[in-house]
Every structure is written in structure tokens, then in C-alpha cells.
Scaffold this motif. Structure first.
Motif, PDB file in Angstrom:
ATOM      1  N   LEU A  93       0.819  -1.115  -0.001  1.00 16.52           N
ATOM      2  CA  LEU A  93       0.134  -0.104  -0.030  1.00 16.52           C
ATOM      3  C   LEU A  93       0.880   1.378   0.008  1.00 16.52           C
ATOM      4  CD1 LEU A  93      -2.818  -1.194   2.478  1.00 16.52           C
ATOM      5  CD2 LEU A  93      -3.120  -0.516  -0.011  1.00 16.52           C
ATOM      6  N   GLN A  94       2.014   1.293   0.731  1.00 19.23           N
ATOM      7  CA  GLN A  94       2.971   2.331   0.469  1.00 19.23           C
ATOM      8  C   GLN A  94       3.312   2.553  -0.916  1.00 19.23           C
ATOM      9  OE1 GLN A  94       6.113   1.569   3.191  1.00 19.23           O
ATOM     10  NE2 GLN A  94       4.653   1.579   5.117  1.00 19.23           N
ATOM     11  N   GLN A  95       3.630   1.612  -1.644  1.00 21.21           N
ATOM     12  CA  GLN A  95       4.264   1.542  -2.760  1.00 21.21           C
ATOM     13  C   GLN A  95       2.826   2.179  -3.799  1.00 21.21           C
ATOM     14  OE1 GLN A  95       5.107  -2.242  -4.224  1.00 21.21           O
ATOM     15  NE2 GLN A  95       7.272  -2.301  -3.258  1.00 21.21           N
ATOM     16  N   GLN A  96       1.717   1.696  -3.453  1.00 20.07           N
ATOM     17  CA  GLN A  96       0.557   2.259  -4.150  1.00 20.07           C
ATOM     18  C   GLN A  96       0.410   3.839  -3.944  1.00 20.07           C
ATOM     19  OE1 GLN A  96      -3.047   0.024  -3.420  1.00 20.07           O
ATOM     20  NE2 GLN A  96      -2.083  -1.962  -3.814  1.00 20.07           N
ATOM     21  N   ALA A  97       0.490   4.145  -2.633  1.00 23.19           N
ATOM     22  CA  ALA A  97       0.481   5.702  -2.169  1.00 23.19           C
ATOM     23  C   ALA A  97       1.459   6.574  -3.135  1.00 23.19           C
ATOM     24  CB  ALA A  97       0.639   5.767  -0.763  1.00 23.19           C
ATOM     25  N   SER A  98       2.522   5.852  -2.994  1.00 27.75           N
ATOM     26  CA  SER A  98       3.704   6.749  -3.752  1.00 27.75           C
ATOM     27  C   SER A  98       3.419   7.122  -5.225  1.00 27.75           C
ATOM     28  CB  SER A  98       5.083   5.902  -3.719  1.00 27.75           C
ATOM     29  OG  SER A  98       6.115   6.718  -4.346  1.00 27.75           O
ATOM     30  N   TRP A  99       2.680   6.035  -6.033  1.00 23.32           N
ATOM     31  CA  TRP A  99       2.439   6.134  -7.120  1.00 23.32           C
ATOM     32  C   TRP A  99       1.251   6.937  -7.449  1.00 23.32           C
ATOM     33  CZ3 TRP A  99      -0.933   5.665 -11.154  1.00 23.32           C
ATOM     34  CH2 TRP A  99      -0.506   5.242 -12.360  1.00 23.32           C
ATOM     35  N   ILE A 100       0.373   6.968  -6.433  1.00 23.85           N
ATOM     36  CA  ILE A 100      -1.091   7.734  -6.557  1.00 23.85           C
ATOM     37  C   ILE A 100      -0.611   9.192  -6.308  1.00 23.85           C
ATOM     38  CG2 ILE A 100      -3.289   8.157  -5.424  1.00 23.85           C
ATOM     39  CD1 ILE A 100      -3.141   5.053  -4.797  1.00 23.85           C
ATOM     40  N   ARG A 101       0.299   9.503  -5.552  1.00 24.84           N
ATOM     41  CA  ARG A 101       0.593  10.864  -5.188  1.00 24.84           C
ATOM     42  C   ARG A 101       1.218  11.617  -6.633  1.00 24.84           C
ATOM     43  NH1 ARG A 101       2.393   9.028  -0.288  1.00 24.84           N
ATOM     44  NH2 ARG A 101       4.446   8.703  -1.072  1.00 24.84           N
ATOM     45  N   GLN A 102       1.626  10.886  -7.459  1.00 22.84           N
ATOM     46  CA  GLN A 102       2.156  11.319  -8.764  1.00 22.84           C
ATOM     47  C   GLN A 102       1.124  11.931  -9.693  1.00 22.84           C
ATOM     48  OE1 GLN A 102       5.345   9.041 -10.568  1.00 22.84           O
ATOM     49  NE2 GLN A 102       5.083   7.824  -8.668  1.00 22.84           N
ATOM     50  N   PHE A 103      -0.095  11.469  -9.388  1.00 21.36           N
ATOM     51  CA  PHE A 103      -1.095  11.614 -10.276  1.00 21.36           C
ATOM     52  C   PHE A 103      -2.268  12.256  -9.698  1.00 21.36           C
ATOM     53  CE2 PHE A 103       1.644   8.355 -12.293  1.00 21.36           C
ATOM     54  CZ  PHE A 103       1.242   8.837 -13.604  1.00 21.36           C
ATOM     55  N   PRO A 104      -2.191  13.644  -9.058  1.00 19.47           N
ATOM     56  CA  PRO A 104      -3.103  14.233  -8.471  1.00 19.47           C
ATOM     57  C   PRO A 104      -4.568  14.587  -9.341  1.00 19.47           C
ATOM     58  CG  PRO A 104      -1.527  15.830  -9.071  1.00 19.47           C
ATOM     59  CD  PRO A 104      -1.148  14.607  -9.484  1.00 19.47           C
ATOM     60  N   GLU A 105      -4.585  14.272 -10.382  1.00 21.83           N
ATOM     61  CA  GLU A 105      -5.556  14.371 -11.400  1.00 21.83           C
ATOM     62  C   GLU A 105      -6.784  13.233 -11.205  1.00 21.83           C
ATOM     63  OE1 GLU A 105      -2.764  13.979 -12.426  1.00 21.83           O
ATOM     64  OE2 GLU A 105      -2.044  16.043 -13.132  1.00 21.83           O
ATOM     65  N   VAL A 106      -5.887  12.063 -10.639  1.00 16.91           N
ATOM     66  CA  VAL A 106      -6.772  10.520 -10.924  1.00 16.91           C
ATOM     67  C   VAL A 106      -7.290  10.021  -9.780  1.00 16.91           C
ATOM     68  CG1 VAL A 106      -6.300   8.383 -11.561  1.00 16.91           C
ATOM     69  CG2 VAL A 106      -4.831  10.121 -12.647  1.00 16.91           C
ATOM     70  N   ARG A 107      -8.622   9.532  -9.804  1.00 16.98           N
ATOM     71  CA  ARG A 107      -9.356   8.871  -8.855  1.00 16.98           C
ATOM     72  C   ARG A 107      -9.169   7.315  -9.062  1.00 16.98           C
ATOM     73  NH1 ARG A 107     -15.200  10.518  -9.952  1.00 16.98           N
ATOM     74  NH2 ARG A 107     -14.697   9.871 -11.895  1.00 16.98           N
ATOM     75  N   PHE A 108      -9.371   6.773  -7.820  1.00 16.31           N
ATOM     76  CA  PHE A 108      -9.068   5.486  -7.681  1.00 16.31           C
ATOM     77  C   PHE A 108     -10.375   4.545  -6.890  1.00 16.31           C
ATOM     78  CE2 PHE A 108      -4.885   7.099  -8.257  1.00 16.31           C
ATOM     79  CZ  PHE A 108      -4.113   6.358  -8.982  1.00 16.31           C
ATOM     80  N   LYS A 109     -10.348   3.318  -6.872  1.00 14.32           N
ATOM     81  CA  LYS A 109     -11.477   2.409  -6.332  1.00 14.32           C
ATOM     82  C   LYS A 109     -10.607   1.314  -5.614  1.00 14.32           C
ATOM     83  CE  LYS A 109     -15.917   3.130  -8.623  1.00 14.32           C
ATOM     84  NZ  LYS A 109     -16.964   2.252  -9.311  1.00 14.32           N
ATOM     85  N   VAL A 110     -10.996   0.899  -4.462  1.00 13.20           N
ATOM     86  CA  VAL A 110     -10.632  -0.238  -3.824  1.00 13.20           C
ATOM     87  C   VAL A 110     -11.627  -1.230  -3.783  1.00 13.20           C
ATOM     88  CG1 VAL A 110      -9.281  -0.960  -1.777  1.00 13.20           C
ATOM     89  CG2 VAL A 110      -9.060   1.255  -2.665  1.00 13.20           C
ATOM     90  N   PHE A 111     -11.429  -2.414  -4.269  1.00 15.69           N
ATOM     91  CA  PHE A 111     -12.341  -3.593  -4.181  1.00 15.69           C
ATOM     92  C   PHE A 111     -12.111  -4.463  -3.103  1.00 15.69           C
ATOM     93  CE2 PHE A 111     -12.480  -1.555  -8.560  1.00 15.69           C
ATOM     94  CZ  PHE A 111     -13.847  -1.413  -8.889  1.00 15.69           C
ATOM     95  N   GLY A 112     -13.184  -4.959  -2.406  1.00 15.22           N
ATOM     96  CA  GLY A 112     -12.587  -6.029  -1.340  1.00 15.22           C
ATOM     97  C   GLY A 112     -13.217  -7.317  -1.860  1.00 15.22           C
ATOM     98  N   HIS A 113     -12.584  -8.272  -1.387  1.00 14.24           N
ATOM     99  CA  HIS A 113     -12.820  -9.813  -1.919  1.00 14.24           C
ATOM    100  C   HIS A 113     -12.717 -10.662  -0.508  1.00 14.24           C
ATOM    101  CE1 HIS A 113     -12.944  -8.890  -6.121  1.00 14.24           C
ATOM    102  NE2 HIS A 113     -12.111  -8.042  -5.968  1.00 14.24           N
ATOM    103  N   THR A 114     -13.192 -11.693  -0.630  1.00 14.46           N
ATOM    104  CA  THR A 114     -13.213 -12.672   0.311  1.00 14.46           C
ATOM    105  C   THR A 114     -12.928 -14.090  -0.183  1.00 14.46           C
ATOM    106  OG1 THR A 114     -15.526 -13.306   0.746  1.00 14.46           O
ATOM    107  CG2 THR A 114     -14.574 -11.343   1.916  1.00 14.46           C
ATOM    108  N   ASP A 115     -12.647 -15.175   0.766  1.00 10.46           N
ATOM    109  CA  ASP A 115     -12.608 -16.490   0.108  1.00 10.46           C
ATOM    110  C   ASP A 115     -13.927 -17.023   0.229  1.00 10.46           C
ATOM    111  OD1 ASP A 115     -12.852 -17.298   2.826  1.00 10.46           O
ATOM    112  OD2 ASP A 115     -10.795 -17.744   3.344  1.00 10.46           O
ATOM    113  N   LEU A 116     -14.278 -18.142   0.004  1.00 10.29           N
ATOM    114  CA  LEU A 116     -15.412 -18.871  -0.032  1.00 10.29           C
ATOM    115  C   LEU A 116     -16.029 -19.488   1.155  1.00 10.29           C
ATOM    116  CD1 LEU A 116     -15.463 -20.741  -3.757  1.00 10.29           C
ATOM    117  CD2 LEU A 116     -16.153 -18.497  -3.149  1.00 10.29           C
TER     118      LEU A 116
END
Length: 225
Positions: A93-116
Motif C-alpha cells: 500500500l505504501q508503493q501504491q500511495a507513492s504512485w498515486i501521489r504522482q497523479f493528483p488528477e486521478v481517482r481510484f477505487k478499492v475493491f474488497g474480496h473474500t474466500d468462499l
């Protein structure tokens, strides 16, 4: 005559069925919102897609998401029946945050999943809590919450590994590019390409490696040609 009448009656029945079926399909087609074939059940997806297509954002969103996925691990996994982010999840998530900070114009979604394992309703809630945990961690690393467009739970409906067991790879969140921040000053000005390929444009100006030289009798840099 009886045979002819029977054939005629059969044709009329079949024609009536066909027309009824065709009318139903036509009626369903006409009552669906344009773009609904990509709607995954969340209000506004079809309208958002149409807006992006007509404004030129759709293809750039896809390209930017591909780049995001190729440069950063977009998936975080969780222990069984847990929303705890372990050391590896936090590093991702730290890597994701570092990447996301480079693009202040962009929005993101976070999708949650589980096992069965577990009920459908419980797993849907668990998937949402996992997405919220990832979003909270991203915001703690400088990402504006308004740019994390939504947290969505698919629960147990989209397993990577189809098994009834406790499969960790199914217990995950996925972060994806979802669009652009409409109010940002660099959006809607025809500069999507510059946004996506910003670092390539910046890297086109190479720093000079020519030294000043000194007393060695070597060639000295001359005036600009």
C-alpha cells in the motif's frame, strides 16, 4: 385440408411465440440505460462510462490503469476472517500511495474480496471492511480521501482460486484507476496524454555530463553551436 390447416395453425403459433419473444427482447433493449452492459450493479456506472467515452477519458483511464498495474502491485491479501494489514500488505500500500501521489488528477477505487468460507452476506461485509482498511491506510500516507472514489465489496463472488477452503489469494483488495478528478485544473483541457506520459516528457531533458575540465590539456567545451 386438415393437414394444411394443421400446418397453418402451427406456423401461426410459432410466429406468435417468436414475435412475443422478439418484442420482449426489443422492449428490454429499449428500456436499458445506454452502457448498462458494463454495469456491475453499482448505481451510476453506466452513466459514468458514457460520460467518459464522450469526454475522451475512457481510453486514457484504461491505459493509465494498465500502467498502474504494470508498475505497482495492486493486490493486498489478508489473514483468514481478518482486516489486519500485515507488513507485506502495508509495504504494498505504501508503493501504491507513492504512485498515486504522482497523479493528483486521478481517482481510484478499492475493491474488497473474500474466500468462499462463510455466508454470502457476512463475506460481503468483510470484503467492504477490507477495502475500508486499505483506503484508511492510503489516506494516512497522504492520499486525499475524495480521490478514493468508493470502496466496493465483491465478497466471495470473484475468487481467484475456486476452492471452498481458506485460500489467502482470494482474501484480497484490488486498487484500480477509476477516472479523473473533474474539478482539477489540468483535466478537461485536452492534456490527457501529457498526464499519463508525464514522466516520459520530463525525462526527455537529460542533465549535462560535460565537466568544466581542468588543466589536463583535454578538450574543453566550446560555445553552443
Amino acid at each position: 385440408m386438415k393437414t394444411t390447416a394443421a400446418i397453418t395453425a402451427t406456423v401461426l403459433v410459432l410466429t406468435g411465440c417468436s414475435n412475443t419473444s422478439g418484442q420482449a427482447q426489443w422492449r428490454n433493449f429499449n428500456t436499458r440505460e445506454a452502457g448498462s452492459e458494463i454495469d456491475t450493479g453499482y448505481f451510476g456506472n453506466a452513466t459514468m462510462n458514457n460520460t467518459q467515452v464522450h469526454s475522451g477519458q475512457s481510453s486514457f483511464t484504461i491505459n493509465l490503469n494498465r500502467r498502474f498495474a504494470s508498475e505497482v502491485n495492486t493486490m493486498v491479501t489478508f489473514p483468514f476472517n481478518s482486516t489486519v494489514l500485515d507488513a507485506q500488505a502495508r509495504a504494498t500500500l505504501q508503493q501504491q500511495a507513492s504512485w498515486i501521489r504522482q497523479f493528483p488528477e486521478v481517482r481510484f477505487k478499492v475493491f474488497g474480496h473474500t474466500d468462499l468460507v462463510g455466508s454470502t452476506s457476512y463475506n460481503r461485509g468483510l470484503g467492504l471492511r477490507r477495502a475500508e482498511a486499505a483506503v484508511l491506510y492510503l489516506t494516512s500516507h497522504g492520499i486525499d480521501r475524495s480521490r478514493l472514489e468508493a470502496v466496493v465489496s465483491f465478497g466471495e463472488t470473484q475468487p481467484l482460486i475456486v476452492t471452498e477452503g481458506q485460500e489467502r489469494r482470494n482474501r484480497r483488495t484490488i486498487t484500480e484507476v477509476s477516472g479523473f478528478v473533474q474539478s482539477h485544473q489540468t483535466v478537461m483541457d485536452g492534456q490527457y496524454g501529457a498526464i499519463i506520459f508525464r514522466e516520459y516528457v520530463d525525462s526527455a531533458t537529460a542533465s549535462s555530463t560535460v565537466g568544466s575540465g581542468g588543466g589536463g590539456g583535454g578538450l574543453q567545451p566550446g560555445p553552443p553551436a
